[in-house]
Design a protein around this motif. Sequence first.
Motif, PDB file in Angstrom:
ATOM      1  N   PHE A 135     -30.104  29.421 -18.614  1.00  0.00           N
ATOM      2  CA  PHE A 135     -29.415  30.291 -18.298  1.00  0.00           C
ATOM      3  C   PHE A 135     -28.577  31.084 -19.445  1.00  0.00           C
ATOM      4  CE2 PHE A 135     -26.842  26.496 -17.748  1.00  0.00           C
ATOM      5  CZ  PHE A 135     -25.640  26.849 -18.313  1.00  0.00           C
ATOM      6  N   PHE A 136     -27.699  32.203 -19.141  1.00  0.00           N
ATOM      7  CA  PHE A 136     -26.876  33.092 -20.247  1.00  0.00           C
ATOM      8  C   PHE A 136     -25.735  32.289 -20.392  1.00  0.00           C
ATOM      9  CE2 PHE A 136     -30.321  35.751 -17.992  1.00  0.00           C
ATOM     10  CZ  PHE A 136     -31.229  35.978 -19.017  1.00  0.00           C
ATOM     11  N   THR A 137     -25.359  32.295 -21.664  1.00  0.00           N
ATOM     12  CA  THR A 137     -23.741  32.294 -21.757  1.00  0.00           C
ATOM     13  C   THR A 137     -22.902  33.104 -21.205  1.00  0.00           C
ATOM     14  OG1 THR A 137     -24.366  31.191 -23.937  1.00  0.00           O
ATOM     15  CG2 THR A 137     -21.983  31.711 -23.513  1.00  0.00           C
ATOM     16  N   GLU A 138     -23.384  34.433 -21.125  1.00  0.00           N
ATOM     17  CA  GLU A 138     -22.770  35.442 -20.803  1.00  0.00           C
ATOM     18  C   GLU A 138     -22.625  35.540 -19.324  1.00  0.00           C
ATOM     19  OE1 GLU A 138     -24.488  36.421 -24.571  1.00  0.00           O
ATOM     20  OE2 GLU A 138     -25.497  35.729 -22.736  1.00  0.00           O
ATOM     21  N   THR A 139     -23.129  34.812 -18.479  1.00  0.00           N
ATOM     22  CA  THR A 139     -22.960  34.691 -16.927  1.00  0.00           C
ATOM     23  C   THR A 139     -23.033  33.237 -16.799  1.00  0.00           C
ATOM     24  OG1 THR A 139     -25.408  34.801 -16.758  1.00  0.00           O
ATOM     25  CG2 THR A 139     -24.101  37.032 -16.334  1.00  0.00           C
TER      26      THR A 139
ATOM     27  N   MET B 296     -24.598  28.071 -14.750  1.00  0.00           N
ATOM     28  CA  MET B 296     -24.070  26.415 -14.625  1.00  0.00           C
ATOM     29  C   MET B 296     -24.153  25.844 -13.099  1.00  0.00           C
ATOM     30  SD  MET B 296     -23.503  24.248 -16.656  1.00  0.00           S
ATOM     31  CE  MET B 296     -23.865  22.294 -16.199  1.00  0.00           C
ATOM     32  N   GLN B 297     -23.529  27.044 -12.209  1.00  0.00           N
ATOM     33  CA  GLN B 297     -23.537  26.549 -10.770  1.00  0.00           C
ATOM     34  C   GLN B 297     -24.880  26.267 -10.307  1.00  0.00           C
ATOM     35  OE1 GLN B 297     -20.660  26.284  -8.926  1.00  0.00           O
ATOM     36  NE2 GLN B 297     -22.312  24.999  -7.770  1.00  0.00           N
TER      37      GLN B 297
ATOM     38  N   LEU C 203     -25.806  22.837 -11.313  1.00  0.00           N
ATOM     39  CA  LEU C 203     -25.149  22.067 -10.499  1.00  0.00           C
ATOM     40  C   LEU C 203     -25.638  21.889  -9.002  1.00  0.00           C
ATOM     41  CD1 LEU C 203     -21.488  22.608 -11.667  1.00  0.00           C
ATOM     42  CD2 LEU C 203     -22.634  20.571 -12.349  1.00  0.00           C
ATOM     43  N   ASP C 204     -26.061  23.055  -8.442  1.00  0.00           N
ATOM     44  CA  ASP C 204     -26.471  22.979  -7.301  1.00  0.00           C
ATOM     45  C   ASP C 204     -27.910  22.126  -7.003  1.00  0.00           C
ATOM     46  OD1 ASP C 204     -24.496  24.465  -6.455  1.00  0.00           O
ATOM     47  OD2 ASP C 204     -25.580  26.397  -6.503  1.00  0.00           O
ATOM     48  N   GLY C 205     -28.506  22.213  -8.303  1.00  0.00           N
ATOM     49  CA  GLY C 205     -29.896  21.301  -8.318  1.00  0.00           C
ATOM     50  C   GLY C 205     -29.677  19.866  -8.483  1.00  0.00           C
ATOM     51  N   ILE C 206     -28.478  19.494  -8.817  1.00  0.00           N
ATOM     52  CA  ILE C 206     -28.584  17.869  -9.042  1.00  0.00           C
ATOM     53  C   ILE C 206     -27.420  17.495  -8.284  1.00  0.00           C
ATOM     54  CG2 ILE C 206     -29.177  18.340 -11.542  1.00  0.00           C
ATOM     55  CD1 ILE C 206     -26.170  17.973 -12.397  1.00  0.00           C
ATOM     56  N   GLU C 207     -27.448  16.014  -8.267  1.00  0.00           N
ATOM     57  CA  GLU C 207     -26.300  15.302  -7.427  1.00  0.00           C
ATOM     58  C   GLU C 207     -25.367  14.518  -8.706  1.00  0.00           C
ATOM     59  OE1 GLU C 207     -27.437  12.485  -4.825  1.00  0.00           O
ATOM     60  OE2 GLU C 207     -29.234  13.932  -3.838  1.00  0.00           O
ATOM     61  N   THR C 208     -23.971  14.615  -8.281  1.00  0.00           N
ATOM     62  CA  THR C 208     -23.278  14.241  -9.180  1.00  0.00           C
ATOM     63  C   THR C 208     -22.332  13.166  -8.722  1.00  0.00           C
ATOM     64  OG1 THR C 208     -21.639  16.162  -9.004  1.00  0.00           O
ATOM     65  CG2 THR C 208     -23.352  16.229 -10.759  1.00  0.00           C
ATOM     66  N   ALA C 209     -21.647  12.373  -9.312  1.00  0.00           N
ATOM     67  CA  ALA C 209     -20.670  11.371  -8.927  1.00  0.00           C
ATOM     68  C   ALA C 209     -19.568  11.902  -8.677  1.00  0.00           C
ATOM     69  CB  ALA C 209     -20.707  10.241  -9.859  1.00  0.00           C
ATOM     70  N   HIS C 210     -19.002  13.077  -9.367  1.00  0.00           N
ATOM     71  CA  HIS C 210     -17.763  13.678  -9.309  1.00  0.00           C
ATOM     72  C   HIS C 210     -18.152  15.328  -9.153  1.00  0.00           C
ATOM     73  CE1 HIS C 210     -15.198  10.311 -10.141  1.00  0.00           C
ATOM     74  NE2 HIS C 210     -16.508   9.832 -10.872  1.00  0.00           N
ATOM     75  N   THR C 211     -17.528  15.845  -8.163  1.00  0.00           N
ATOM     76  CA  THR C 211     -17.678  17.369  -7.856  1.00  0.00           C
ATOM     77  C   THR C 211     -16.995  18.029  -8.848  1.00  0.00           C
ATOM     78  OG1 THR C 211     -17.642  16.913  -5.520  1.00  0.00           O
ATOM     79  CG2 THR C 211     -17.220  19.254  -6.089  1.00  0.00           C
ATOM     80  N   VAL C 212     -17.886  19.019  -9.481  1.00  0.00           N
ATOM     81  CA  VAL C 212     -17.330  20.016 -10.590  1.00  0.00           C
ATOM     82  C   VAL C 212     -17.058  21.338  -9.969  1.00  0.00           C
ATOM     83  CG1 VAL C 212     -17.958  21.008 -12.694  1.00  0.00           C
ATOM     84  CG2 VAL C 212     -18.821  18.715 -12.384  1.00  0.00           C
ATOM     85  N   ASP C 213     -15.864  21.740 -10.194  1.00  0.00           N
ATOM     86  CA  ASP C 213     -15.404  23.137  -9.638  1.00  0.00           C
ATOM     87  C   ASP C 213     -15.314  24.010 -10.885  1.00  0.00           C
ATOM     88  OD1 ASP C 213     -14.200  25.246  -8.642  1.00  0.00           O
ATOM     89  OD2 ASP C 213     -12.476  24.476  -8.083  1.00  0.00           O
ATOM     90  N   LEU C 214     -16.230  24.933 -11.229  1.00  0.00           N
ATOM     91  CA  LEU C 214     -16.466  25.759 -12.161  1.00  0.00           C
ATOM     92  C   LEU C 214     -15.291  26.600 -12.520  1.00  0.00           C
ATOM     93  CD1 LEU C 214     -20.099  26.481 -12.527  1.00  0.00           C
ATOM     94  CD2 LEU C 214     -18.847  24.828 -13.967  1.00  0.00           C
TER      95      LEU C 214
END
Length: 272
Positions: A178-182, A187-188, A191-202
């Motif tokens: 993905f692009f730094t500019e967007t 990044m979302q 995050l939508d494609g993985i499971e994380t121990a802690h929720t990340v609110d961008l």
Amino acid sequence: MGFPGTWMTESESVVYRVVPKCACSTIGQIMYYSDHGEFFDGDIHDANSGLHKWAIETSQAAITKNVRSHSSYAFTCVRNPYTRILSSFFDKICGIQRNGRRYRGNLVPTLIQKYGIEVGGDDGKQEFDQIQSFRRFLLFARDTIRWRRPMDPDIHWSAMSGHVSTFIVNGGTYDKIFFTETFNEGMQQVLDGIETAHTVDLKTIPRFNESEGHGPKRLHPVEDYFDDLSMHLVYEIFKRDFDLFKYDFKDPSNKFPIGEIDLDEVHAKLGD
């Protein structure tokens, strides 16, 4: 060769190929937070625990096994070549680094002597002709990349496609670039494609721009730094980056991509 520049969460939820000057500090901190529920206290590049890194010898076996079997979602992030090389100049050439010294010891004195650039004095805070010095730095960057002199190219201004390709050549597969500019949008999707121990609110995560404040403030719009010759040099150095990652070579003022990245094309062209 292995997987230089590759980071992986300890939980192995996600794998990331670092591309310097492309939001890597923020991405690393997001990965760290997703496992531990807190940010690393300091520059994430200094972390020797809490995150698998290829540079940590004990992490290499885990990274190799995961990447070669494509066990986890793998991604990287790219940036407009014009703004990336400009950022490298102000941070690495004009700026004073975290250790209070110039980047790479004798690099800046060599540039001053051989290429006639200025960097704003000993502290980087004095006025100087930013446009003239940047254009001279571009000649140096081209010389390092094309002829590997007066030194080998530095990771901060060598082509993004070179960083991205080592992951593919050695057996890795990207699920997302993905692009730094967007950034938030890209990044979302990770995050939508993985499971994380802690929720990340961008929306609430700070931007960890570790290079900010190192060097003088850019005084002019991006396009003012690039005349016809400079644009020609940038294209000579970064042609593959413009083509593969869909940035606009013809207009330095347009930092946004002009198309979508074709992952199949990236894997085919960088996997040779």
